[in-house]
Design a protein around this motif. Sequence first.
Motif, PDB file in Angstrom:
ATOM      1  N   ALA A 226       0.874  -1.175   0.000  1.00 21.25           N
ATOM      2  CA  ALA A 226       0.000   0.000   0.000  1.00 21.25           C
ATOM      3  C   ALA A 226       0.908   1.221   0.000  1.00 21.25           C
ATOM      4  CB  ALA A 226      -0.907   0.014   1.216  1.00 21.25           C
ATOM      5  N   THR A 228       0.965   5.510  -0.303  1.00 21.76           N
ATOM      6  CA  THR A 228       0.200   6.759  -0.302  1.00 21.76           C
ATOM      7  C   THR A 228       0.927   7.825  -1.110  1.00 21.76           C
ATOM      8  OG1 THR A 228       1.235   7.514   1.760  1.00 21.76           O
ATOM      9  CG2 THR A 228      -0.832   6.293   1.955  1.00 21.76           C
ATOM     10  N   GLN A 230       0.630  11.579  -0.936  1.00 27.05           N
ATOM     11  CA  GLN A 230      -0.059  12.529  -0.069  1.00 27.05           C
ATOM     12  C   GLN A 230      -0.592  13.746  -0.817  1.00 27.05           C
ATOM     13  OE1 GLN A 230       2.074  13.697   3.445  1.00 27.05           O
ATOM     14  NE2 GLN A 230       0.679  15.339   3.915  1.00 27.05           N
ATOM     15  N   ILE A 235      -3.986   6.692  -3.433  1.00 34.35           N
ATOM     16  CA  ILE A 235      -3.465   5.453  -2.856  1.00 34.35           C
ATOM     17  C   ILE A 235      -3.295   4.427  -3.969  1.00 34.35           C
ATOM     18  CG2 ILE A 235      -3.898   3.566  -1.227  1.00 34.35           C
ATOM     19  CD1 ILE A 235      -5.629   5.615   0.377  1.00 34.35           C
ATOM     20  N   HIS A 248      -5.695   1.256  -7.902  1.00 35.29           N
ATOM     21  CA  HIS A 248      -5.342   2.613  -7.479  1.00 35.29           C
ATOM     22  C   HIS A 248      -6.624   3.428  -7.399  1.00 35.29           C
ATOM     23  CE1 HIS A 248      -5.694   4.130 -11.700  1.00 35.29           C
ATOM     24  NE2 HIS A 248      -5.225   2.928 -12.005  1.00 35.29           N
ATOM     25  N   ALA A 251      -7.955   9.034  -2.477  1.00 35.40           N
ATOM     26  CA  ALA A 251      -8.230   8.928  -1.049  1.00 35.40           C
ATOM     27  C   ALA A 251      -9.531   9.635  -0.688  1.00 35.40           C
ATOM     28  CB  ALA A 251      -7.076   9.523  -0.248  1.00 35.40           C
ATOM     29  N   PRO A 280      -3.522  11.487   2.591  1.00 35.39           N
ATOM     30  CA  PRO A 280      -3.006  10.397   3.427  1.00 35.39           C
ATOM     31  C   PRO A 280      -1.488  10.436   3.564  1.00 35.39           C
ATOM     32  CG  PRO A 280      -3.530   9.583   1.243  1.00 35.39           C
ATOM     33  CD  PRO A 280      -4.018  11.004   1.285  1.00 35.39           C
ATOM     34  N   VAL A 283       0.578   4.665   6.381  1.00 35.61           N
ATOM     35  CA  VAL A 283      -0.396   3.612   6.113  1.00 35.61           C
ATOM     36  C   VAL A 283       0.090   2.318   6.752  1.00 35.61           C
ATOM     37  CG1 VAL A 283       0.718   3.124   3.885  1.00 35.61           C
ATOM     38  CG2 VAL A 283      -1.620   2.322   4.294  1.00 35.61           C
ATOM     39  N   VAL A 293      -5.098   4.541   7.062  1.00 38.00           N
ATOM     40  CA  VAL A 293      -4.207   5.644   6.711  1.00 38.00           C
ATOM     41  C   VAL A 293      -4.427   6.811   7.668  1.00 38.00           C
ATOM     42  CG1 VAL A 293      -4.051   5.033   4.274  1.00 38.00           C
ATOM     43  CG2 VAL A 293      -5.802   6.652   5.029  1.00 38.00           C
ATOM     44  N   LYS A 311      -8.661  -2.867  -0.175  1.00 39.25           N
ATOM     45  CA  LYS A 311      -7.693  -2.598  -1.237  1.00 39.25           C
ATOM     46  C   LYS A 311      -8.328  -2.313  -2.590  1.00 39.25           C
ATOM     47  CE  LYS A 311      -6.517  -7.541  -1.482  1.00 39.25           C
ATOM     48  NZ  LYS A 311      -5.445  -8.501  -1.153  1.00 39.25           N
TER      49      LYS A 311
END
Length: 731
Positions: A226, A228, A230, A235, A248, A251, A280, A283, A293, A311
């Motif tokens: 996983a 992130t 940001q 994600i 994918h 978030a 996020p 995680v 997250v 997921k």
Amino acid sequence: MKTRSITAALAAVLAASVASAASAEPVFNRIASFAVADNLPEGKDKATPTSSEIISASEDGNMLVYSDSPNKAIGFIDITDAKAPKAGGTVAFEGEPTSVTFAGGKALVAINTRESFVKPSGILAQVDIASKAIDTTCDLGGQPDSIALNKDKTIAAIAIENERDEEVNDGDIPQMPAGDLVILSLKDGVVDCGSIKHVTLTGLADVAGDDPEPEFVAFNGLDEIALTLQENNYIVIIDGKTGTVKSHFTAGTVNLEGIDTKKDGALKFTGEMKDVAREPDAVKWLDDNRFVVANEGDWKGGARGFTIFDKTGKVLYENGAAFEREIAKIAHYPDARNKKGVEPEGMEAAKFGDDNLFFVLAERASIVGVYKDTGAEPELLQLLPSGIGPEGAVAIPSRNLFVTANETDLVEDGLARSHVMIFERAEGEAAYPQIVSTEKDGELIGFGALSGLAPVKDQAGHLYAVNDSVYASQPTIFTIDATAKPAKITDALRITRAGAAAQKLDIEGLVPDHEGGFWLASEGDADKLYSHAIIHVNEKGAIEKEIAIPAELRAGEKRFGFEGITSVGEGDDLTLWMAVQREWGDDEKGFVKLVSYKPSSKEWGAVRYPLETTEAGWVGLSEITANGDYAYIIERDNQIGQAAKLKKLYRVALADLKPGKIGGELPVVKKEEVRDLIPDLKGATNGYVVDKVEGFTIDAAGNGYVVTDNDGVDDSSGETLFFGIGPMNAM
């Protein structure tokens, strides 16, 4: 028959005791705090700024390693005895360590070696723990951030952030070059630089898709990663073995309710924000399908909570503002960051016994939330105090330990150092928080910066407290039920002038007037247009009288004025006594005034109080309270942590409080030491000694209580220590 009855009764009591012990819930309590400066190399100035940012533990749980970016180093801490951590030395690099983890007897360190934001570069260094030698380095082709290993430590994943320059275009993206993900193999803890593969992440995110900025990585048990992004609010789920992107998704956004949205020196948790990007950061997987997250919200958003996803991107649980509101209840809410909140940034997850736990680190609140994963809505178990700026954490379930790394070092301001803090999970009671708030009229009572205490008449274990100018737009008198554990703030009386929140006050002490109202001591500050004054408020908190200090006293005034107020006598014989914190212009060095005022005759007077001396900083008074035949006074230095040497309670006989005329020769009082408070401050929660012991009083039953001022979480850990010291007649 009688013997059998007694035996049966004892057996029943024993059985109940065993059942009670068996059902006791384990809790985390801090058992040690390690100042990172204690791990600086020999000969290096101990005032050198340090940091502990990301932290990891060896497989046996006896050694910690943390990244120290200001010193371009990693540091080791020996926690064989977790209650007495020892400096384990450092290893320096040519670049800035951004993340670190353990593999066998090696530390794997991601290092930023960039020339500039537009020419990012980085390496992965492998360090032998025993010899502290750098075995090998791998070129990562960009600036790294987070590093993680899979369960059997055969695969490493490194987020190559290639971070943005916040000074360019107001920090907005895209800012090239784009980041990506590096995957490489390990064998027996040894990295294989030749196995490096780069996973391209462009073209995925809705926000600046050509400039992904990977932030944090984590593996599940299926070797899925996983990742992130940001700033992209995105994600990505990646197959760690092949580097294939499996899914994918954005978030998304969150709606926030019951939050404080204005930076106005007041705590009002009644606002809301809509459609806030989660942004996020850290995680962690909860199982092979779900992950959690930390929604940092520090860039544009202000999400301030955490979210559990599966997921495929489905939101399974959204925390919203709930975590932040719990933080506000223990006075760790940072009012200066109302637009962005407590900033959840770090994350850890582990199984302790039968409990699947995860830990959310709120950087700006200096708090860790301990949650139990229930498979549905998580259960908040505890809030742990964690130094200033918790950034990284590591769980060591085999030893029932949890460790935080707190990156902020305020040595240049004479404040707290960066610390690594160690918590142990065991049966017992949580030592922190020691005071919490409740709700009034359906609204959360926000509090902090408690600067003075006073007793509630005829009610043992019940007290009043007041806040200082940190909350300049919300001066408040609080009611505390100290019989509860933790103590509870049950009421809040707002101090008003002409029907509005009173301005230009810095309340540092209070005492009841025996008629439902209060006398307050306000400390002046010419730079803020505050005046040194005595304030009288009625039972509704409305100011009825403001008494300025006389010209004779004002002639020598300085910033550090009234720090406490108490009363002696009643009616026409009532005399108010105020403790001046530090020497004013007309004071001999080493002496401060205890100032008197008699409301019936408007007479002012004073005595001189002799101060202790220390090697560093200044010494002054923080509180005065009269009880029985004595006036009790807190005297302290302004030092913190290991530098703190003086936090004591003294007393002066009331018979010696015979004021002289201000401007003339003032009598000197004799003082008697009652209690050294440093052991209390150290032992209360096993943190470092805080500087501001601000409040003391004695309740209706004769028991003493102490409170510290947390500065409203501004350049502070936010910890408020509130504790009793027992019957004062026994001292």
